[in-house]
Design a protein around this motif. Sequence first.
Motif, short mmCIF file in Angstrom:
data_model
loop_
_atom_site.label_atom_id
_atom_site.label_comp_id
_atom_site.label_asym_id
_atom_site.label_seq_id
_atom_site.Cartn_x
_atom_site.Cartn_y
_atom_site.Cartn_z
N THR A 128 0.86 -1.18 0.00
CA THR A 128 0.00 0.00 0.00
C THR A 128 0.89 1.23 0.00
O THR A 128 1.94 1.27 0.66
N VAL A 129 0.47 2.23 -0.79
CA VAL A 129 1.21 3.47 -0.93
C VAL A 129 0.23 4.62 -0.77
O VAL A 129 -0.92 4.52 -1.25
N ILE A 130 0.64 5.68 -0.12
CA ILE A 130 -0.22 6.85 0.00
C ILE A 130 -0.53 7.35 -1.41
O ILE A 130 0.37 7.61 -2.20
N SER A 131 -1.80 7.44 -1.73
CA SER A 131 -2.24 7.66 -3.11
C SER A 131 -1.76 8.97 -3.72
O SER A 131 -1.68 9.08 -4.95
N VAL A 132 -1.42 9.96 -2.93
CA VAL A 132 -0.93 11.23 -3.49
C VAL A 132 0.56 11.19 -3.81
O VAL A 132 1.10 12.15 -4.36
N ARG A 133 1.21 10.07 -3.53
CA ARG A 133 2.65 9.92 -3.81
C ARG A 133 2.86 9.47 -5.25
O ARG A 133 3.35 8.39 -5.54
N GLU A 134 2.48 10.32 -6.20
CA GLU A 134 2.49 9.98 -7.63
C GLU A 134 3.87 9.54 -8.12
O GLU A 134 3.99 8.58 -8.88
N GLU A 135 4.93 10.24 -7.72
CA GLU A 135 6.28 9.90 -8.19
C GLU A 135 6.70 8.51 -7.69
O GLU A 135 7.28 7.72 -8.43
N LEU A 136 6.37 8.22 -6.45
CA LEU A 136 6.70 6.91 -5.88
C LEU A 136 5.87 5.81 -6.56
O LEU A 136 6.41 4.75 -6.91
#
Length: 179
Positions: A128-136
Amino acid sequence: MDTTATALTFRDAVDTDVDALVGLVESAYRGDSSRAGWTTEADILQGQRTDPEGVLEIVKSPDGKVLVAERDGRIVACCQLEHRGDHAYFGMFAVSPTEQGSGLGRTVLTRAERLARETWGATEMHMTVISVREELIAWYERRGYRRTGRMTPFPYGDERFGIPQRDDLQFELLVKELA
């Protein structure tokens, strides 16, 4: 060619690694030190990212492990792997800010995927990744992960996970098939 650089070694974390692991995770994501790398969350979250109790629980988990990468006796990267039936969960991924962009993260991720496949027979890796972390998220997509659109809420009000600086945080499930 620089022949003074020492090889990277991998091993499972042990209890005595907890403080170094907490320090690594914090340095990669929070505070001014995290700004030396590109994975910082300092603009969206303040406060802690993890704590010794939480890391120790992951290290001691019978269903998982924390993989550490060391260079010159120093932990320079880590990740959590947890066996969850037919898939493995990948989390607590951190690379020292001074080593980010060197290919170390890709090396650790590849090793983790191989371990999940070989150790547990996992057919997928989930994270799971924080959805606003577009670059990641784009970095993971270049490595074969796909966005699922499946979201879970960020634990607002639980400072163990940080102090949000915006009100639109949520986690998105990313999945990769492990062939």
